[in-house]
Design a protein around this motif. Structure first.
Motif, PDB file in Angstrom:
ATOM      1  N   PHE B  76      33.194  -7.508  15.917  1.00  0.00           N
ATOM      2  CA  PHE B  76      32.785  -7.683  15.113  1.00  0.00           C
ATOM      3  C   PHE B  76      33.327  -7.669  14.086  1.00  0.00           C
ATOM      4  CE2 PHE B  76      31.036 -10.683  12.355  1.00  0.00           C
ATOM      5  CZ  PHE B  76      31.519 -12.377  12.821  1.00  0.00           C
ATOM      6  N   ILE B  77      33.202  -6.106  13.828  1.00  0.00           N
ATOM      7  CA  ILE B  77      33.670  -5.712  13.054  1.00  0.00           C
ATOM      8  C   ILE B  77      35.165  -5.062  13.216  1.00  0.00           C
ATOM      9  CG2 ILE B  77      33.749  -2.869  12.139  1.00  0.00           C
ATOM     10  CD1 ILE B  77      30.793  -4.452  12.139  1.00  0.00           C
ATOM     11  N   SER B  78      35.418  -5.014  14.751  1.00  0.00           N
ATOM     12  CA  SER B  78      37.034  -5.305  14.811  1.00  0.00           C
ATOM     13  C   SER B  78      37.926  -6.110  14.263  1.00  0.00           C
ATOM     14  CB  SER B  78      37.293  -4.442  16.306  1.00  0.00           C
ATOM     15  OG  SER B  78      36.629  -5.690  17.216  1.00  0.00           O
ATOM     16  N   SER B  79      36.970  -7.849  14.543  1.00  0.00           N
ATOM     17  CA  SER B  79      37.596  -8.923  14.347  1.00  0.00           C
ATOM     18  C   SER B  79      38.143  -8.564  12.435  1.00  0.00           C
ATOM     19  CB  SER B  79      36.937 -10.045  14.497  1.00  0.00           C
ATOM     20  OG  SER B  79      35.804 -10.075  13.617  1.00  0.00           O
ATOM     21  N   ILE B  80      36.880  -8.175  11.908  1.00  0.00           N
ATOM     22  CA  ILE B  80      36.623  -7.883  10.732  1.00  0.00           C
ATOM     23  C   ILE B  80      38.186  -6.851  10.183  1.00  0.00           C
ATOM     24  CG2 ILE B  80      35.949  -7.099   8.344  1.00  0.00           C
ATOM     25  CD1 ILE B  80      33.542  -8.492   9.682  1.00  0.00           C
ATOM     26  N   LEU B  81      38.330  -5.997  11.234  1.00  0.00           N
ATOM     27  CA  LEU B  81      39.188  -4.768  10.711  1.00  0.00           C
ATOM     28  C   LEU B  81      40.716  -5.358  10.941  1.00  0.00           C
ATOM     29  CD1 LEU B  81      38.830  -1.721  10.253  1.00  0.00           C
ATOM     30  CD2 LEU B  81      39.114  -1.280  12.471  1.00  0.00           C
ATOM     31  N   PHE B  82      40.985  -6.171  11.575  1.00  0.00           N
ATOM     32  CA  PHE B  82      41.936  -6.674  12.224  1.00  0.00           C
ATOM     33  C   PHE B  82      42.459  -7.408  11.406  1.00  0.00           C
ATOM     34  CE2 PHE B  82      41.477  -4.692  15.934  1.00  0.00           C
ATOM     35  CZ  PHE B  82      43.334  -4.330  15.901  1.00  0.00           C
ATOM     36  N   PHE B  83      41.242  -8.297  10.104  1.00  0.00           N
ATOM     37  CA  PHE B  83      41.352  -9.172   9.480  1.00  0.00           C
ATOM     38  C   PHE B  83      42.061  -8.184   7.671  1.00  0.00           C
ATOM     39  CE2 PHE B  83      39.376 -11.840   5.734  1.00  0.00           C
ATOM     40  CZ  PHE B  83      40.431 -12.450   5.877  1.00  0.00           C
ATOM     41  N   GLY B  84      41.535  -7.002   7.664  1.00  0.00           N
ATOM     42  CA  GLY B  84      42.304  -6.430   7.129  1.00  0.00           C
ATOM     43  C   GLY B  84      43.470  -5.751   6.874  1.00  0.00           C
ATOM     44  N   ILE B  85      44.330  -5.367   8.234  1.00  0.00           N
ATOM     45  CA  ILE B  85      45.010  -5.636   8.493  1.00  0.00           C
ATOM     46  C   ILE B  85      46.092  -6.348   8.308  1.00  0.00           C
ATOM     47  CG2 ILE B  85      46.991  -4.706  10.138  1.00  0.00           C
ATOM     48  CD1 ILE B  85      44.641  -3.095  11.971  1.00  0.00           C
ATOM     49  N   PHE B  86      45.465  -7.517   8.491  1.00  0.00           N
ATOM     50  CA  PHE B  86      46.480  -8.208   8.022  1.00  0.00           C
ATOM     51  C   PHE B  86      46.652  -8.813   6.484  1.00  0.00           C
ATOM     52  CE2 PHE B  86      46.474 -13.500   8.991  1.00  0.00           C
ATOM     53  CZ  PHE B  86      48.075 -13.580   8.681  1.00  0.00           C
ATOM     54  N   ILE B  87      45.573  -8.517   5.779  1.00  0.00           N
ATOM     55  CA  ILE B  87      45.912  -8.375   3.977  1.00  0.00           C
ATOM     56  C   ILE B  87      46.766  -7.150   3.307  1.00  0.00           C
ATOM     57  CG2 ILE B  87      43.351  -7.647   4.085  1.00  0.00           C
ATOM     58  CD1 ILE B  87      42.909 -10.927   2.199  1.00  0.00           C
TER      59      ILE B  87
ATOM     60  N   LEU C  38      36.936 -16.657  14.203  1.00  0.00           N
ATOM     61  CA  LEU C  38      37.221 -15.640  12.223  1.00  0.00           C
ATOM     62  C   LEU C  38      38.825 -15.437  11.860  1.00  0.00           C
ATOM     63  CD1 LEU C  38      34.979 -12.436  11.715  1.00  0.00           C
ATOM     64  CD2 LEU C  38      36.556 -12.735  11.028  1.00  0.00           C
ATOM     65  N   LEU C  39      39.520 -15.376  12.698  1.00  0.00           N
ATOM     66  CA  LEU C  39      40.786 -15.142  12.570  1.00  0.00           C
ATOM     67  C   LEU C  39      41.739 -15.854  13.107  1.00  0.00           C
ATOM     68  CD1 LEU C  39      41.003 -11.659  14.976  1.00  0.00           C
ATOM     69  CD2 LEU C  39      42.156 -12.284  13.153  1.00  0.00           C
ATOM     70  N   PHE C  40      40.846 -17.684  13.607  1.00  0.00           N
ATOM     71  CA  PHE C  40      41.563 -19.039  12.905  1.00  0.00           C
ATOM     72  C   PHE C  40      41.644 -18.783  11.604  1.00  0.00           C
ATOM     73  CE2 PHE C  40      41.827 -23.073  13.767  1.00  0.00           C
ATOM     74  CZ  PHE C  40      42.608 -23.397  14.261  1.00  0.00           C
ATOM     75  N   PHE C  41      40.278 -18.954  10.518  1.00  0.00           N
ATOM     76  CA  PHE C  41      40.739 -19.055   9.691  1.00  0.00           C
ATOM     77  C   PHE C  41      41.027 -17.503   8.611  1.00  0.00           C
ATOM     78  CE2 PHE C  41      36.599 -21.655  10.667  1.00  0.00           C
ATOM     79  CZ  PHE C  41      37.028 -23.110  10.058  1.00  0.00           C
ATOM     80  N   SER C  42      41.118 -16.524   9.129  1.00  0.00           N
ATOM     81  CA  SER C  42      42.139 -15.319   8.390  1.00  0.00           C
ATOM     82  C   SER C  42      42.986 -15.453   7.435  1.00  0.00           C
ATOM     83  CB  SER C  42      41.832 -14.295   9.382  1.00  0.00           C
ATOM     84  OG  SER C  42      42.781 -14.676   9.858  1.00  0.00           O
ATOM     85  N   ALA C  43      43.817 -15.774   8.446  1.00  0.00           N
ATOM     86  CA  ALA C  43      45.528 -16.713   7.459  1.00  0.00           C
ATOM     87  C   ALA C  43      45.430 -17.219   6.989  1.00  0.00           C
ATOM     88  CB  ALA C  43      46.235 -17.359   9.061  1.00  0.00           C
ATOM     89  N   LEU C  44      44.157 -18.862   6.261  1.00  0.00           N
ATOM     90  CA  LEU C  44      44.314 -19.534   5.346  1.00  0.00           C
ATOM     91  C   LEU C  44      43.395 -18.386   4.094  1.00  0.00           C
ATOM     92  CD1 LEU C  44      42.207 -22.326   7.050  1.00  0.00           C
ATOM     93  CD2 LEU C  44      44.349 -22.196   5.814  1.00  0.00           C
ATOM     94  N   PHE C  45      42.490 -17.794   4.688  1.00  0.00           N
ATOM     95  CA  PHE C  45      41.709 -16.899   3.382  1.00  0.00           C
ATOM     96  C   PHE C  45      43.286 -15.856   3.039  1.00  0.00           C
ATOM     97  CE2 PHE C  45      37.629 -17.948   5.571  1.00  0.00           C
ATOM     98  CZ  PHE C  45      36.846 -17.750   4.573  1.00  0.00           C
ATOM     99  N   VAL C  46      43.471 -15.199   3.764  1.00  0.00           N
ATOM    100  CA  VAL C  46      44.663 -14.219   3.306  1.00  0.00           C
ATOM    101  C   VAL C  46      45.684 -15.538   2.420  1.00  0.00           C
ATOM    102  CG1 VAL C  46      46.945 -13.145   4.765  1.00  0.00           C
ATOM    103  CG2 VAL C  46      45.265 -12.954   5.310  1.00  0.00           C
TER     104      VAL C  46
END
Lengths: 532, 127, 215
Positions: B76-87, C38-46
């Motif tokens: 779960f943490i790593s998925s949040i981390l990748f979200f962080g990288i993305f943004i 979570l990553l599915f929604f992530s692009a929307l949040f970005v």
């Protein structure tokens, strides 16, 4: 070789038992069939493209038809063929066997992802008849939101295919975590399993972003979201960011399993333990992580900021490290091995040669200053074909020849297999090495027409596709011959040590008659009581 | 892998769930109340902080992350981390779009050829 | 309440060693799936973050068209439904089948109420033409206003779709609970749908302040 339940191919019998099967081996074979058909389709598109380019000027297709053809070639090859190619076929078949499990963790989900794949494929194929897409497989906005071709149908198909890929990934992660047999520690897993694990991680983390991106694209073309529309204050480059956040890691979805197969081939055909097991295993994970940091190198000339471009360029170079570790370790494994030049090993050698060229030109393209020059030329086309076809497809063929006897219980003609391998290797280099030269001379990609001075090289490249095609035709014939007339395969034709060679050929319905207990590493060649 | 059935699963005492529930209700009211005041640039961070606390409560107690094994947490943490990288990497682009390399900008008077996306045309005339 | 002998016995699937392995696999699978979500929604949040960063005034103006009261009530509904959901799982763990069913029905009711309020919100937006760009006929000062509503409908719409799927799953759970299939030895589907449902709640916890409470 006593089969408690009989072999999986004939028990139970009947087409219905195949369509409703939850056996990972049968699902793998059905995937293999669909993937092969997709490859043939994409290959035909490619040969038509090359035919058009034999001479400058319009030959057979108009500019728009040409655009549609290369889009279909790309989309079919990427979404229908190469992403599911190794994980869904060979991975599905051998992952559970290699870790000593009876099946993947969620067999029904596995079947569901096959049907989702078929469902998505129907959308993609339908789009061909509804006005084939002419945007390129990347669907860049704003062109994709304004063209009159069937972008929505095609992206819908890719969206659905994405879920097939995600579910396979989820299945593999859980299978590897929870289904390993007794004694099968993490560092006793065959390296193919490690690479599938890294692949699954990318599939789960990156594919949903493609899903949402295509979803947004569909919304944008129908009701509008505005975020990709510059008229409203949106940003078309944002689409490229979103798209490549998935699609760059996706190329590692394609290449990682190929690297896994390479580790299997080199150990079995050199009869040597892999050099630096942990390094090869960890480098798969490293590639999977770095995969997410480099997508911006596709945007160097798209209007991305200078700073972002520099960061992405730097990060892209990092991919060279784990890839290099793998190639060097395979080389080191060969050292002092007793090498058998069987067909799968010929594919291994081809892979090393082609992938190295693909990798080095990748480093060139990662350099900001060079890429500005090479961007959107045939140089890029040649680069990614060297990696994707020279890497993944060659490895896929290597794996297919390696495991074919186990899958079908039949041997193929070694002589014709070597001939086909030669044709494919020579043909491939004819097609694509030429394109490096074309690109370096400034031939842009995605044009149906070109300057007269490029004609000889283009013609040579086209002739190469015929050699390549001939190689695949030979393969088709001896593979079919093997299926119906082939010699019975022994249990372990190559003397491999991993678990799939310890079970009967073809495997029984539940893979093993007795649940295996693992006592050593996967490649303990030369040790007395290796394995089981 | 133990040979026991699911009897061995830890059953979370009701008080954890009840307290979490009350805390979540309280935090929801709190975030609405805070939103009525203007803290300027701090508005978003404060709102996100409260949301983060709420999310952590749901994650830890309701979803049982507190009692999970290590890997689920890593996942779960790593998925949040990748979200962080993305943004973070997208912002590395968006935030610096208007800038040109100072080395080039000074002697040649260059400006980035890229039009900043914030100067898009008016939508009102579009419709 | 009742002894577990009255419950339907669960058969462990053939490829698992025991029920523990089956449960652990299902749980890990669900978590992996949620990571995907979570990553599915992530692009929307970005996308949200980028456009809020670029057009802060527009977002401030746009959020006044949304009613924080409705959003707030919906938040409370979802949080409550999450609570009844964990209670449903817990009651199954302690073999209290009747309470499981009651809690599931409560969860269902709150989920439906959420959608009812969402319906009122949406119809109000339709009435004022505050819609995604192609349909936008509303009035506003900021020229980029349609982007806000594009994002609003994409994000809350996708979240709403998840709620709808959740309702379907909860109905399925109620059906199976009535047949007394869940008990201390087997409550895997309850636990899995529970995780999914909390995730839906989790997404809303962020959507609420991001859209309704832009100070």
């Amino acid at each position: 070789m006593s089969n408690e339940h009989g072999n999986y191919l004939t028990n139970p019998k009947g087409i219905w038992s195949w369509l409703t099967t939850v056996d990972h081996k049968r699902i793998g074979l059905m995937y293999l069939l669909f993937v092969a058909i997709s490859f043939a389709l994409g290959g035909i598109f490619a040969m038509l493209l090359r035919l058009e380019l034999f001479f400058p000027g319009q030959q057979f297709f108009t500019a728009k038809e040409y655009n549609q053809l290369f889009t279909l070639h790309g989309a079919v090859m990427v979404f229908l063929f190469i992403i599911p190619s190794i994980p869904a076929t060979l991975g599905n078949f051998f992952l559970p066997i290699m870790i000593g499990a009876k099946d993947v963790a969620f067999p029904k989900l596995n079947l569901a992802s096959l049907y989702i794949y078929v469902f998505g494929a129907i959308f993609c194929l339908a789009s061909i008849f509804l006005g084939a897409v002419d945007t390129g497989w990347t669907f860049y906005t704003p062109y994709s939101t304004t063209t009159d071709t069937s972008v929505v149908t095609m992206t819908m198909g890719a969206f659905i295919l994405g879920f097939s890929s995600i579910l396979t990934g989820v299945n593999f992660i859980v299978t590897i975590h929870k289904m390993r047999t007794k004694g099968m520690g993490w560092f006793r897993m065959p390296l193919f399993v490690w690479s599938l694990y890294a692949t699954a991680v990318i599939q789960v983390l990156a594919t949903p972003v493609l899903g949402i991106t295509l979803f947004l694209l569909i919304l944008e073309t129908t009701v509008g979201v505005g975020i990709f529309d510059p008229v409203l204050g949106g940003d078309p480059v944002l689409f490229q960011h979103f798209f490549w956040f998935y699609s760059h890691p996706a190329v590692y979805i394609m290449i990682l399993p190929a690297m896994g197969i390479m580790s299997e081939l080199v150990t079995t055909f050199c009869k040597r333990n892999i050099f630096g097991y942990r390094f090869v295993a960890y480098s798969s994970i490293a590639i999977a992580i770095i995969a997410f940091l480099v997508w911006g190198h596709h945007l160097f000339v798209s209007g991305q900021s200078d700073y972002a471009a520099m960061i992405f360029s730097l990060l892209t170079f990092l991919v060279g490290i784990p890839s290099g570790i793998k190639v060097f370790n395979w080389m080191a494994t060969m050292y002092q091995g007793s090498i058998e030049l069987k067909t799968p090993f010929l594919y291994f050698l081809s892979f090393i040669f082609l992938f190295s060229i693909g990798g080095f030109t990748g480093i060139m393209l990662a350099s900001l200053s060079l890429d500005v020059y090479f961007h959107d030329t045939y140089f890029v086309v040649a680069h990614f074909h060297y990696v994707m076809m020279g890497g993944t497809v060659i490895a896929f063929l290597g794996g297919l020849h390696y495991w074919w006897p186990k899958m079908f219980g039949k041997m193929y003609s070694e002589f014709w297999a070597r001939i086909a391998c030669l044709f494919i290797f020579v043909g491939f280099n004819m097609v694509f090495f030429t394109q490096f030269l074309l690109g370096a001379k400034g031939m842009p990609r995605r044009y149906y027409n070109y300057l007269d001075q490029f004609q000889p090289l283009h013609a040579f490249s086209t002739v190469g596709t015929w050699v390549l095609g001939a190689g695949f035709f030979i393969m088709l014939f001896y593979m079919l011959h093997s299926l119906f007339r082939g010699q019975r395969a022994p249990q372990n034709p190559w003397g491999g040590l991993t678990l799939e060679w310890q079970t009967s050929t073809p495997p029984s319905v539940h893979n093993f008659d007795e649940t295996p207990i693992v006592t050593g590493g996967p490649y303990d060649y030369g040790k007395e009581d290796a394995h089981v | 892998m133990s040979q026991q059935g699911q009897h061995s699963h830890f059953i979370v005492p009701v008080k954890y769930y009840l307290r979490t529930f009350i805390a979540l209700l309280f935090l929801t009211v709190l975030t609405v109340v805070i939103a009525q005041f203007n803290f300027g640039a701090l508005n978003l961070p404060i709102a996100m902080l409260v949301a983060l606390v709420k999310a952590s409560l749901v994650l830890m107690i309701f979803m049982g992350m507190r009692w999970e094994k290590g890997f689920t947490f890593v996942l779960f943490i790593s998925s949040i981390l990748f979200f962080g990288i993305f943004i973070a990497l997208i912002f590395a682009d968006i935030d610096t779009r208007k800038q040109t390399d100072p080395l080039e900008a000074k002697p040649f008077g260059l400006v980035s050829p890229v039009r900043p996306i914030s100067s898009g045309n008016g939508a009102s005339e579009h419709h | 309440m009742s002894s577990s002998t009255e419950f339907v016995k669960h058969e462990v699937a053939h490829h698992f060693v025991d029920a523990e392995q089956e449960f652990d696999s299902a749980k890990l699978g669900m978590w992996t799936f949620l990571v995907q979500e979570l990553l599915f929604f992530s692009a929307l949040f970005v996308a949200y973050a980028i456009f809020r960063f670029l057009y802060p005034e527009m977002f401030f103006e746009a959020h006044k068209h949304l009613s924080w009261v409705m959003g707030g009530i919906n938040t409370l509904f979802l949080i409550t439904s999450s609570f009844t959901m964990v209670m449903a799982v817990r009651c199954a763990q302690t073999n209290q089948n009747r309470l499981t069913i009651i809690n599931l029905i409560l969860t269902l009711i709150f989920a439906c109420m959420f959608l009812v309020i969402k319906y009122f919100e949406y119809s109000e937006k339709f009435h004022h033409g505050l819609l995604p760009p192609a349909l936008f006929t509303g009035e506003g000062v900021a020229p980029q206003l349609p982007i806000f509503f594009g994002l609003y409908f994409a994000m809350t719409g996708l979240h709403g779709l998840h709620v709808l799927i959740g309702i379907g799953l909860i109905l399925w759970l109620i059906f199976r609970s009535v047949r007394r299939e869940f008990h201390a030895d087997y409550y895997t589907p309850l636990e899995m749908v529970g995780l999914y449902w909390h995730f839906v709640d989790l997404v809303w916890i962020f959507l609420f302040p991001l859209f309704y409470l832009i100070g």
